[in-house]
Design an enzyme around this catalytic site. Structure first.
Site, PDB file in Angstrom:
ATOM      1  N   GLU A 153      -0.108  10.012   5.346  1.00 53.14           N
ATOM      2  CA  GLU A 153       0.385   9.006   4.910  1.00 53.14           C
ATOM      3  C   GLU A 153       0.979   9.195   4.008  1.00 53.14           C
ATOM      4  O   GLU A 153      -0.331  10.055   3.042  1.00 53.14           O
ATOM      5  CB  GLU A 153       0.326   7.305   4.170  1.00 53.14           C
ATOM      6  CG  GLU A 153       1.150   6.769   4.589  1.00 53.14           C
ATOM      7  CD  GLU A 153       1.131   5.248   4.664  1.00 53.14           C
ATOM      8  OE1 GLU A 153       1.463   4.991   4.936  1.00 53.14           O
ATOM      9  OE2 GLU A 153      -0.285   4.754   4.473  1.00 53.14           O
ATOM     10  N   GLU A 286      -4.286   3.407   9.057  1.00 55.68           N
ATOM     11  CA  GLU A 286      -4.024   2.549  10.490  1.00 55.68           C
ATOM     12  C   GLU A 286      -2.964   2.983  11.811  1.00 55.68           C
ATOM     13  O   GLU A 286      -2.333   2.792  12.355  1.00 55.68           O
ATOM     14  CB  GLU A 286      -2.861   1.696  10.778  1.00 55.68           C
ATOM     15  CG  GLU A 286      -1.167   1.803  10.293  1.00 55.68           C
ATOM     16  CD  GLU A 286      -1.461   1.963   8.454  1.00 55.68           C
ATOM     17  OE1 GLU A 286       0.248   2.356   8.275  1.00 55.68           O
ATOM     18  OE2 GLU A 286      -2.225   1.963   7.941  1.00 55.68           O
ATOM     19  N   HIS A 310      -6.415  -5.976   8.562  1.00 52.78           N
ATOM     20  CA  HIS A 310      -5.629  -5.752   8.254  1.00 52.78           C
ATOM     21  C   HIS A 310      -4.654  -4.383   8.767  1.00 52.78           C
ATOM     22  O   HIS A 310      -4.136  -4.117   8.993  1.00 52.78           O
ATOM     23  CB  HIS A 310      -5.596  -4.661   5.720  1.00 52.78           C
ATOM     24  CG  HIS A 310      -4.163  -4.194   6.104  1.00 52.78           C
ATOM     25  ND1 HIS A 310      -3.368  -5.162   4.860  1.00 52.78           N
ATOM     26  CD2 HIS A 310      -3.312  -2.971   5.651  1.00 52.78           C
ATOM     27  CE1 HIS A 310      -2.183  -4.571   5.111  1.00 52.78           C
ATOM     28  NE2 HIS A 310      -2.472  -3.069   4.963  1.00 52.78           N
ATOM     29  N   GLU A 311      -5.531  -3.037   8.813  1.00 48.62           N
ATOM     30  CA  GLU A 311      -5.518  -2.136  10.094  1.00 48.62           C
ATOM     31  C   GLU A 311      -4.491  -2.335  11.439  1.00 48.62           C
ATOM     32  O   GLU A 311      -3.902  -1.378  11.812  1.00 48.62           O
ATOM     33  CB  GLU A 311      -6.570  -1.601   9.896  1.00 48.62           C
ATOM     34  CG  GLU A 311      -7.107  -0.794   8.302  1.00 48.62           C
ATOM     35  CD  GLU A 311      -5.592  -0.112   7.674  1.00 48.62           C
ATOM     36  OE1 GLU A 311      -4.659   0.568   7.984  1.00 48.62           O
ATOM     37  OE2 GLU A 311      -6.221  -0.510   6.032  1.00 48.62           O
ATOM     38  N   HIS A 314      -1.579  -3.532  10.977  1.00 45.27           N
ATOM     39  CA  HIS A 314      -0.263  -2.177  12.001  1.00 45.27           C
ATOM     40  C   HIS A 314       0.109  -2.196  13.045  1.00 45.27           C
ATOM     41  O   HIS A 314       0.835  -0.994  13.204  1.00 45.27           O
ATOM     42  CB  HIS A 314      -0.949  -1.068  10.821  1.00 45.27           C
ATOM     43  CG  HIS A 314      -1.025  -1.375   9.387  1.00 45.27           C
ATOM     44  ND1 HIS A 314       0.613  -1.134   8.760  1.00 45.27           N
ATOM     45  CD2 HIS A 314      -1.280  -1.201   8.796  1.00 45.27           C
ATOM     46  CE1 HIS A 314       0.968  -1.163   7.369  1.00 45.27           C
ATOM     47  NE2 HIS A 314      -0.876  -1.031   6.927  1.00 45.27           N
ATOM     48  N   GLU A 333       3.760  -3.063   4.850  1.00 48.35           N
ATOM     49  CA  GLU A 333       2.610  -2.750   4.117  1.00 48.35           C
ATOM     50  C   GLU A 333       2.436  -4.937   3.341  1.00 48.35           C
ATOM     51  O   GLU A 333       1.524  -5.631   3.414  1.00 48.35           O
ATOM     52  CB  GLU A 333       2.277  -2.325   3.311  1.00 48.35           C
ATOM     53  CG  GLU A 333       1.939  -1.149   3.324  1.00 48.35           C
ATOM     54  CD  GLU A 333       0.468  -1.170   3.903  1.00 48.35           C
ATOM     55  OE1 GLU A 333      -0.189  -1.647   4.533  1.00 48.35           O
ATOM     56  OE2 GLU A 333      -0.167   0.085   4.467  1.00 48.35           O
ATOM     57  N   ASP A 392       5.001   8.259  -2.837  1.00 47.25           N
ATOM     58  CA  ASP A 392       3.068   7.733  -3.652  1.00 47.25           C
ATOM     59  C   ASP A 392       3.356   7.160  -4.264  1.00 47.25           C
ATOM     60  O   ASP A 392       2.562   5.961  -4.953  1.00 47.25           O
ATOM     61  CB  ASP A 392       2.056   8.436  -3.649  1.00 47.25           C
ATOM     62  CG  ASP A 392       1.174   9.209  -2.465  1.00 47.25           C
ATOM     63  OD1 ASP A 392       1.359   8.564  -1.345  1.00 47.25           O
ATOM     64  OD2 ASP A 392      -0.224   9.463  -2.617  1.00 47.25           O
ATOM     65  N   TYR A 400       2.980  -4.974  -0.944  1.00 46.55           N
ATOM     66  CA  TYR A 400       1.517  -5.458  -0.462  1.00 46.55           C
ATOM     67  C   TYR A 400       1.483  -6.925  -0.527  1.00 46.55           C
ATOM     68  O   TYR A 400       1.832  -7.797   0.579  1.00 46.55           O
ATOM     69  CB  TYR A 400       0.494  -5.239  -0.790  1.00 46.55           C
ATOM     70  CG  TYR A 400      -0.495  -3.662   0.070  1.00 46.55           C
ATOM     71  CD1 TYR A 400      -1.358  -3.539   1.415  1.00 46.55           C
ATOM     72  CD2 TYR A 400       0.008  -2.653  -1.054  1.00 46.55           C
ATOM     73  CE1 TYR A 400      -1.145  -2.264   1.509  1.00 46.55           C
ATOM     74  CE2 TYR A 400      -0.250  -1.607  -0.414  1.00 46.55           C
ATOM     75  CZ  TYR A 400      -1.169  -1.354   0.874  1.00 46.55           C
ATOM     76  OH  TYR A 400      -1.243   0.265   0.677  1.00 46.55           O
ATOM     77  N   ARG A 571      -9.056   5.295  -3.122  1.00 44.06           N
ATOM     78  CA  ARG A 571      -8.366   5.932  -4.573  1.00 44.06           C
ATOM     79  C   ARG A 571      -8.160   4.369  -5.293  1.00 44.06           C
ATOM     80  O   ARG A 571      -7.963   4.048  -6.485  1.00 44.06           O
ATOM     81  CB  ARG A 571      -6.938   5.388  -4.047  1.00 44.06           C
ATOM     82  CG  ARG A 571      -6.072   6.536  -5.216  1.00 44.06           C
ATOM     83  CD  ARG A 571      -4.534   6.914  -5.166  1.00 44.06           C
ATOM     84  NE  ARG A 571      -4.234   5.769  -3.906  1.00 44.06           N
ATOM     85  CZ  ARG A 571      -2.496   6.544  -3.645  1.00 44.06           C
ATOM     86  NH1 ARG A 571      -2.257   7.504  -4.010  1.00 44.06           N
ATOM     87  NH2 ARG A 571      -2.166   5.508  -2.595  1.00 44.06           N
TER      88      ARG A 571
END
Length: 619
Positions: A153, A286, A310-311, A314, A333, A392, A400, A571
């Site tokens: 992704e 995910e 969260h994952e 997905h 998201e 990105d 989100y 990140r």
């Protein structure tokens, strides 16, 4: 597979068992060279050799092509692949060209079909392929074997798979992966039998019979072991990490059951989690059947397991129903962040869910500010990223947290019972299909909202206008007033002993973020000596602490920041801390430059590219 189609969203289904491609203008993906309405990939078959000496994957990709009558070419996405040959199924050479590209999107790989419905591409990835990170043994937790993982992704898989790399062009796939015998290959699909080993190499086979967005094809190769947590769940991790990971994420079965109780059956077979080495750039990814997760979520007390919620969510929002383009990233998201909070409420109660939702509200406000304020076009849910921008750029907390707040606002208007029934139906009707903002809003108005409700909520403004609408539902935690008062009292000179000692991670994070950004060194020292946040293994607390301590140039935080920034590559933590240091004049720039020179070789391209850009922009 159902193929319910909205009147305003005509689709082109080129084969009976092929996922549709949306044909509306809003579904055109400017971040892919593909022209799927002419010819599209429906299945990818990989046969690859993982070369850890040269850091390349090489072999053959066999693509099934569905083309309109008269279509003479198929256009694929290629980012620095080394193409050896292109043939049809019978081995006859097919003409191809690699066109002019750019650093973000790569180049178009155009193949003349000559009537072929199957094409075979012999190729190799480049050693610097953006989706792949090849780790030396020293960069892993175990320190004994190398490691490889992919991160596709948003548009990085085109650097190791020659296919149409757009989320709106769903594809089934299978793969045969040849790896060194001391390593294990795992992928985001169903394992097909046991590994077949000869001499010093082993071959693994995987398949995904459901059409998925191509960024969800994922691979990891390393010294990993497995531990079951239930009949259909388990943990993969390096052996030295496995015990901690298996405890931290040991309730996977409960998570899956809670999610199914909300929005219907889990459709992917197994749900396993692979805990990757620390350089993994995200909290989680995910990938179907196999979530990739960061070890920074291992706090020892299961306080950060909302990442797994969260994952897992997905598996419905993002994997089952996927944004057709990256302009609608919020459809993945925002839905998932809302669903995550509902899972946490189901498992851990309303109080914890409210704390996490309240923290997300604060994150949303910060994201709006970082984007340039409430009038910035980047605070819209539906973005209009042109081809000059990396997708990105749209992967911010706006997608989100504003997305989740929008859905929470719908829930507050129509009631939870109606909203849950609608969402369950929505995932069923649109399963294994791409979606756009326009498609979702049309479905919402047709199948949920009563006359006047769309206007009362302002659904179009929520999606297409900047800022956060005034009717946004703010979930307020009843735990935070006391924490806010404690932060205010401490900032005013109160004793450190009055700061609550045995509270949740969420409350500690709230306390730290509520303190003023300018504080005397002795105040920070008092907190440091009591709580030892410079050494804490809880990544969320340490991140919040370092943001405060570095803002005040607190000397002991320098070593903590260096250890934190060189010890992991997530990140979410890395980019803000480097940005903060870079904005603090000579002191901060000198520290950032020294740390980054040491840390960058261990970062994935996703993280390194982000930090490179922010430092360049700040010069």
């Amino acid at each position: 597979m159902p193929a319910t189609v909205l009147a305003l969203a005509p689709i082109l289904a080129l084969a009976a068992q092929t996922a549709p491609v949306l044909a509306t203008p809003e579904a055109r993906d400017v971040h892919s060279h593909a022209r799927p309405l002419e010819a599209r990939v429906s299945h990818v078959s990989l046969n690859l050799f993982a070369d850890f000496d040269s850091h390349v994957l090489r072999g053959v990709a066999t693509l099934s092509i569905d083309a309109r009558p008269g279509a003479g070419q198929v256009v694929l996405d290629d980012n620095n692949l080394r193409i050896v040959s292109v043939t049809d199924a019978g081995g006859k050479a097919l003409p191809y060209t690699v066109g002019k590209g750019d650093a973000v999107h790569g180049a178009p790989l155009t193949v003349t079909l000559n009537g072929a419905k199957t094409i075979r591409i012999a190729y190799a990835s480049a050693p610097e392929a953006k989706a792949l990170q090849w780790l030396s043994p020293a960069q892993t937790a175990g320190k004994t074997q190398p490691f490889l993982f992919s991160q596709g992704e948003a548009i990085l898989n085109r650097s190791w798979i020659p296919t149409q790399d757009s989320p709106g062009i769903r594809q089934s796939w299978d793969a045969t992966i040849d790896v060194p015998a001391k390593l294990t290959a795992v992928m985001s699909g169903e394992a097909k039998g046991k590994a077949v080993c000869k001499a010093d190499r082993c071959t693994y086979r995987y398949a995904m019979d459901k059409p998925v967005a191509p960024y969800l094809i994922a691979l990891a190769v390393g010294d990993v072991a497995f531990r079951a947590t239930g009949e259909r769940t388990g943990i993969w991790a390096e052996p030295v990490t496995l015990d901690k990971a298996a405890y931290e994420f040991g309730e996977l079965d409960k998570f899956v059951a809670a999610a199914e109780g909300l929005y219907g059956p889990y459709r992917w077979g197994r749900y396993d989690v692979l805990v990757l080495p620390p350089s993994f750039p995200f909290g989680g990814m995910e990938n179907p059947t196999l979530t990739f997760a960061t070890p920074t979520a291992i706090a020892g007390d299961r306080s950060l397991v909302s990442l797994i919620a969260h994952e897992l969510a997905h598996s419905w929002s993002g994997n089952l129903v996927t944004n057709a383009t990256w302009n609608d990233f919020w459809l993945n998201e925002g839905f998932t962040s809302y669903f995550e909070n509902r899972i946490m409420e189901s498992l851990y109660g309303q109080r914890r869910a409210a704390m996490e939702a309240d923290l997300a509200w604060t994150d949303m406000q910060a994201a709006v500010k970082d984007a340039g304020g409430p009038q910035s076009p980047d605070t819209r849910l539906h973005l209009e990223l042109d081809a000059s921008r990396d997708p990105d750029d749209g992967m911010t907390q706006i997608a989100y947290d504003k997305g989740a707040t929008f859905l929470r606002t719908i829930e507050a208007t129509v009631g939870r019972a109606r909203w849950d029934a609608y969402l369950r139906r929505y995932f069923d009707v649109h399963a294994f299909q791409p979606q756009t903002s326009a498609g979702f809003l049309a479905d919402l108005k047709a199948n949920l909202l009563k006359p006047g409700e769309a206007e009362r909520i302002g659904v179009d403004a929520w999606v297409y206008q900047p800022g956060v609408p005034a009717n946004a539902v703010h979930v307020k935690s009843d735990a935070f007033p006391a924490i806010d008062a404690a932060a205010k009292a401490f900032a005013a000179g109160g004793p450190v002993s009055a700061v609550p000692g045995e509270v949740t991670t969420q409350e500690y994070v709230r306390f730290l973020t509520q303190l003023p950004r300018s504080m005397p060194a002795e105040r920070l020292r008092a907190l440091d000596e009591r709580f030892h946040w410079n050494e804490t293994g809880n990544s969320e607390i340490r991140f919040a602490w370092l943001q405060l301590a570095l803002a005040n140039r607190y000397p002991p935080a320098k070593a903590s920041a260096e250890a934190f920034l060189t010890g992991q590559g997530r990140r979410k933590f890395v980019a803000p801390l480097f940005a903060q240091l870079w904005g603090q004049g000579d002191w901060g720039r000198a520290l950032a430059t020294r740390i980054y020179a040491k840390a960058r070789p261990g970062y994935h391209a996703v993280t390194a590219t982000t930090v490179d850009r922010l430092m360049k922009a700040a010069n």
